[in-house]
Design an enzyme around this catalytic site. Sequence first.
Site, PDB file in Angstrom:
ATOM      1  N   GLY D  16      24.498 -33.172 -66.264  1.00  0.00           N
ATOM      2  CA  GLY D  16      25.254 -34.353 -66.683  1.00  0.00           C
ATOM      3  C   GLY D  16      25.894 -35.045 -65.497  1.00  0.00           C
ATOM      4  O   GLY D  16      26.286 -34.398 -64.526  1.00  0.00           O
ATOM      5  N   VAL D  28      28.120 -36.623 -47.934  1.00  0.00           N
ATOM      6  CA  VAL D  28      26.951 -35.888 -47.435  1.00  0.00           C
ATOM      7  C   VAL D  28      26.171 -36.760 -46.451  1.00  0.00           C
ATOM      8  O   VAL D  28      25.841 -36.334 -45.338  1.00  0.00           O
ATOM      9  CB  VAL D  28      26.035 -35.448 -48.613  1.00  0.00           C
ATOM     10  CG1 VAL D  28      24.652 -35.049 -48.106  1.00  0.00           C
ATOM     11  CG2 VAL D  28      26.680 -34.317 -49.396  1.00  0.00           C
ATOM     12  N   THR D 131      30.770 -31.332 -62.486  1.00  0.00           N
ATOM     13  CA  THR D 131      30.678 -31.423 -63.943  1.00  0.00           C
ATOM     14  C   THR D 131      32.074 -31.687 -64.482  1.00  0.00           C
ATOM     15  O   THR D 131      33.046 -31.153 -63.966  1.00  0.00           O
ATOM     16  CB  THR D 131      30.124 -30.143 -64.605  1.00  0.00           C
ATOM     17  OG1 THR D 131      30.537 -30.112 -65.979  1.00  0.00           O
ATOM     18  CG2 THR D 131      30.637 -28.891 -63.940  1.00  0.00           C
ATOM     19  N   ASP D 133      33.282 -30.586 -67.030  1.00  0.00           N
ATOM     20  CA  ASP D 133      33.747 -29.483 -67.875  1.00  0.00           C
ATOM     21  C   ASP D 133      34.625 -28.463 -67.142  1.00  0.00           C
ATOM     22  O   ASP D 133      35.279 -27.642 -67.775  1.00  0.00           O
ATOM     23  CB  ASP D 133      32.545 -28.752 -68.489  1.00  0.00           C
ATOM     24  CG  ASP D 133      31.700 -29.661 -69.356  1.00  0.00           C
ATOM     25  OD1 ASP D 133      32.172 -30.758 -69.712  1.00  0.00           O
ATOM     26  OD2 ASP D 133      30.559 -29.286 -69.670  1.00  0.00           O
ATOM     27  N   ARG D 177      32.154 -28.972 -73.977  1.00  0.00           N
ATOM     28  CA  ARG D 177      31.352 -27.909 -74.601  1.00  0.00           C
ATOM     29  C   ARG D 177      32.205 -26.658 -74.818  1.00  0.00           C
ATOM     30  O   ARG D 177      33.308 -26.753 -75.344  1.00  0.00           O
ATOM     31  CB  ARG D 177      30.137 -27.587 -73.733  1.00  0.00           C
ATOM     32  CG  ARG D 177      29.127 -28.690 -73.823  1.00  0.00           C
ATOM     33  CD  ARG D 177      28.090 -28.636 -72.745  1.00  0.00           C
ATOM     34  NE  ARG D 177      27.259 -29.811 -72.836  1.00  0.00           N
ATOM     35  CZ  ARG D 177      26.141 -29.865 -73.570  1.00  0.00           C
ATOM     36  NH1 ARG D 177      25.733 -28.814 -74.258  1.00  0.00           N
ATOM     37  NH2 ARG D 177      25.445 -30.985 -73.616  1.00  0.00           N
ATOM     38  N   SER D 221      54.154 -39.094 -86.019  1.00  0.00           N
ATOM     39  CA  SER D 221      52.707 -38.848 -86.007  1.00  0.00           C
ATOM     40  C   SER D 221      52.406 -37.448 -85.495  1.00  0.00           C
ATOM     41  O   SER D 221      53.274 -36.798 -84.906  1.00  0.00           O
ATOM     42  CB  SER D 221      52.004 -39.862 -85.107  1.00  0.00           C
ATOM     43  OG  SER D 221      52.407 -39.672 -83.761  1.00  0.00           O
ATOM     44  N   GLN D 259      34.494 -40.554 -71.708  1.00  0.00           N
ATOM     45  CA  GLN D 259      35.156 -39.592 -70.821  1.00  0.00           C
ATOM     46  C   GLN D 259      34.413 -39.392 -69.497  1.00  0.00           C
ATOM     47  O   GLN D 259      34.992 -38.962 -68.519  1.00  0.00           O
ATOM     48  CB  GLN D 259      35.283 -38.231 -71.530  1.00  0.00           C
ATOM     49  CG  GLN D 259      36.216 -38.266 -72.718  1.00  0.00           C
ATOM     50  CD  GLN D 259      36.056 -37.049 -73.610  1.00  0.00           C
ATOM     51  OE1 GLN D 259      36.678 -36.017 -73.392  1.00  0.00           O
ATOM     52  NE2 GLN D 259      35.204 -37.161 -74.613  1.00  0.00           N
TER      53      GLN D 259
END
Lengths: 327, 327, 327, 327
Positions: D16, D28, D131, D133, D177, D221, D259
Amino acid sequence: MSKSSIKNIGVLCSGGDSPGMNCAIRAVVRTAIGEGLGVYGIQKGYEGLLENNIRELNVSSVGNILQHGGTILQTSRSKEFRTPEGRKKAADILKKRQIDALIVIGGDGSFNGAMALHQEHGIVVVGIPGTIDNDISGTDYTIGFDTAVQNAVEAVDKIRDTANSHARTFIVEVMGRKSPAIALKVGICTGAENVVLPTATIDYQKIAGDIDRGIKRGKTSSIIIAAEGEEAGIGYTIQKNLKDQFHLDAHVCILGHIQRGGNPTPTDRLIASQMGHSAVKAITSGQNASATVYVNGKVSLAPLADCLRKKNEFDVSEVELLTSLSI
Amino acid sequence: MSKSSIKNIGVLCSGGDSPGMNCAIRAVVRTAIGEGLGVYGIQKGYEGLLENNIRELNVSSVGNILQHGGTILQTSRSKEFRTPEGRKKAADILKKRQIDALIVIGGDGSFNGAMALHQEHGIVVVGIPGTIDNDISGTDYTIGFDTAVQNAVEAVDKIRDTANSHARTFIVEVMGRKSPAIALKVGICTGAENVVLPTATIDYQKIAGDIDRGIKRGKTSSIIIAAEGEEAGIGYTIQKNLKDQFHLDAHVCILGHIQRGGNPTPTDRLIASQMGHSAVKAITSGQNASATVYVNGKVSLAPLADCLRKKNEFDVSEVELLTSLSI
Amino acid sequence: MSKSSIKNIGVLCSGGDSPGMNCAIRAVVRTAIGEGLGVYGIQKGYEGLLENNIRELNVSSVGNILQHGGTILQTSRSKEFRTPEGRKKAADILKKRQIDALIVIGGDGSFNGAMALHQEHGIVVVGIPGTIDNDISGTDYTIGFDTAVQNAVEAVDKIRDTANSHARTFIVEVMGRKSPAIALKVGICTGAENVVLPTATIDYQKIAGDIDRGIKRGKTSSIIIAAEGEEAGIGYTIQKNLKDQFHLDAHVCILGHIQRGGNPTPTDRLIASQMGHSAVKAITSGQNASATVYVNGKVSLAPLADCLRKKNEFDVSEVELLTSLSI
Amino acid sequence: MSKSSIKNIGVLCSGGDSPGMNCAIRAVVRTAIGEGLGVYGIQKGYEGLLENNIRELNVSSVGNILQHGGTILQTSRSKEFRTPEGRKKAADILKKRQIDALIVIGGDGSFNGAMALHQEHGIVVVGIPGTIDNDISGTDYTIGFDTAVQNAVEAVDKIRDTANSHARTFIVEVMGRKSPAIALKVGICTGAENVVLPTATIDYQKIAGDIDRGIKRGKTSSIIIAAEGEEAGIGYTIQKNLKDQFHLDAHVCILGHIQRGGNPTPTDRLIASQMGHSAVKAITSGQNASATVYVNGKVSLAPLADCLRKKNEFDVSEVELLTSLSI
């Protein structure tokens, strides 16, 4: 003062405001209440303390504030508190209100005040480092720095649009007083061609050479990030020197107070929340004069004495990184 | 020149860059190609035209540009083009390239150049109003204004955080030269306590009175929006006068070039797209010297002659609105 | 009721919240106070009115709210108010409180309620169109639309990053129920390859053909903007059909409630401020059942009767513009 | 392969996309050129490598990319590369091009591929964790996490506006995930009332009790942050269970791909720049199979073997912090 005898704590902000202070206040209030303590908000820093500008805070007092910049407690600089008489008066006010411990969110100056209050009058104090300048000894991070950098980077990204469209050189002056932290991080993150740090002598020859080299290799613009140093306005000095010495035209932007405000970034919200929480835990666990610090990527406690100086060092490898990447 | 004989058009940006210019360029290029025309991008405005800095654009040349500030064609101000000789040279270059029509995205100065090129050399021209200042006669809107206001409003929202936290007065200087448009809209949209317009005499008595009244009714801060006028720096003059005459302390922020850049707002993207599209249609429908304008909430065509002056009027009811809402 | 006899006005929000409502409330309150009227905030719409959830507002009640999304008065939908008995009860509460006029910020449903209250019980009412959907007859603009579009466009800009990086097709579902307004403006402003409007039959053959053509000409991604229509989820239907009929893979994003919130854009702040101001002036000038509308680029007053229907038309030339620019 | 024999390096993104990848690519390329190496960009990950989709990059190839999300090299997932035959083919292509070392920016799956390429064919490899995540063993940080959290926090701030205006409960599903990292940080930073982590059993009784308690103490809320887990859609399951078991109404927002995109935050730009720089230095200093990692607040090098697993642990004290602050 023994751990068990503390019933009420006070919290105040002092010095310049920084985004994330509200998150720290919220964490202090709610952790304190969860620990069965009373918690008092002192308005306008030490100045407000001396004016007895104090109100009890409850769980709802800090609802819906963590996403907003500035500080609901307001902040200020106080001359009177710098005198022993001022601190005596402050201590009396706290004692009369049965506030046994004080959490101070601010910079090194504010911490020095807290330390004196502790040493002279036995008030339990905890410092939470809050300043956009990231210049307090003993901690790698101070609340507000990430948001200030984010604000400055967004601004420079916008300036880059115009710089590219006009093939221009821009000098962008960022905050941080004598601290190089904002300038350096903003420089790397915007691909600035040069960064001027507050402690260094300005090498105009190198700056002019870099601009020239950039043009030759086809760059459409050059950006120089300048740390403000002692007083705002260094950008104009650089502009004049580039013009006088090398006939180079450059535009100046002084970012100013847009860097201090705005919704705090997640990093500021998280670290401020952890520090506020940790500061209350320091009190309930019997610490006397401590500070919440960020070291090795984590929030922990340190003696307040470690955090009383300004820190203006920087990692020279970061300057090299900037230079090697903006070729 | 008759409608059918036009085979190639050129497009350039001139004067200060403004966000949304890329949307207009994209619309010009793709509409032109859809109409079977060749389309040439002229780099760096009239200056680049005189340097023959021209390349053919295709559908992909303008892919993924509409969301970015600045202009891929770059822009500049040209002295040479202001002379008849310069314009003769420019016309010759266009004719040699078989570019029969020219779309100019810029301000009133750029339009005057286009009009002269048309009158002296018969080039078909269309003006697209592009300047953040919103100061061109004949149109209610110029591309970039909405984004500039958005940038300024976001900045003032941030400054308000600090102003509230310190109970301070801030003077925020916005762009727009002699145009009051940015200052007025930003003032209303940020709840500014005062706005200083470029053409008005500054009533320091009133400003000081307003600040004083605000403090008395419990306001935590005051913000004064000042239009830059002829030259940046008016904010410092206001600061000095408030200090000297009324002993009032105020901080100054000059927003500067952060107002020009950044991703264009939807409104700028939409109007710029409509104007770019409409400009090509003007050419294919045989118009000679026209401009795309925004009147009564819609994009339409007008004679270029209507759009050659600066427009610095403002609606006094908007000042009254600001005043009545910031009590 | 004659002009001079009105002493107090009420203000409420009804239906879905929309960014800018706070600006309208602020303008209502401060204009009313400036006119010498008492002003009452009714919490939670008609529901709150029926619960007598009413408090007097003063100048400070609406300080520092214009930059925030949502509504400090909160909003709701009420079943009881849709009955004659409910409206009788509401009118009695208003009369008991000596609130002679009511300003309703909301959509066509809310306006119908206001009209009934006026007709059945003689309450002076003014409608301020507030809904992100921009779907009220009689006005070209409703408060919140610009911010909703801005939020959606920013989201699609981000999705485009991923779409380009993976060479993917995305279906982005936007709000607006049966109104095409958000989808159409977002589509043009993001360079979407296709837009699916709520009233149209979906031409999958064309969509699939466009994606295919885009890939052939070298596009790195495709974005389809889909209006939600009657119920959220149409994006998944489109995804399934593209897969089943044309073996095309597409990702779905339903933007949802991020479109409603956030700081209002300058345009929403300005128009909401003008409308709030204008609504109070309508009352003090003796209007009985009016609405503030935006027509020909300006805020004015219209009979409330003109604004009671949903408006779902769109300008077909905008679809053509989108199509001709996304080649 | 000895240090001195390396002349050319390749760089690719895999899996991803994540914001900040462009910064790493830029670092790089420019570091490699500074070290006298040739540097090749491999388009579309391992898939593109197998298709020989490779081009030499120079200093200008990576100009003006560090501020943009996504990756100019594009990325993909490749089935063929997971086979020994695929990797043999890839190695042959690299060798034919005299590319002796490969820098892979991606997640644990991409690193496993790189490790196999190294072990089977002796290609020098360096992994850069990229990533959103933040779920790779051996490093505290992966590029893109900060921006993803920032995007999600901004979205939840907006949703909070509507939640407060309607006194509603919202379930906001975030990416990651099986990693709890995004959900946990977003939960703390938005003052969420609850967070549902991917590995935990969902305690509906507690969630319902918290919502009820919040209403009683006057909260306007409730927001529940839910980690997506194996597959998007858990938000709807939570919604159904709250309705069925406790008659509680909640709205669902799945934040989805907004996101992943957008301009990288300063933290992502800085760490990505440092990692890209460090990865090239690893090669020129003779490392064989290493990874750039972020440990104790600093970028350093580690054996690639340490970074081949998914990491889904979380610090339970952060959940406690969230709980104690959202009372």
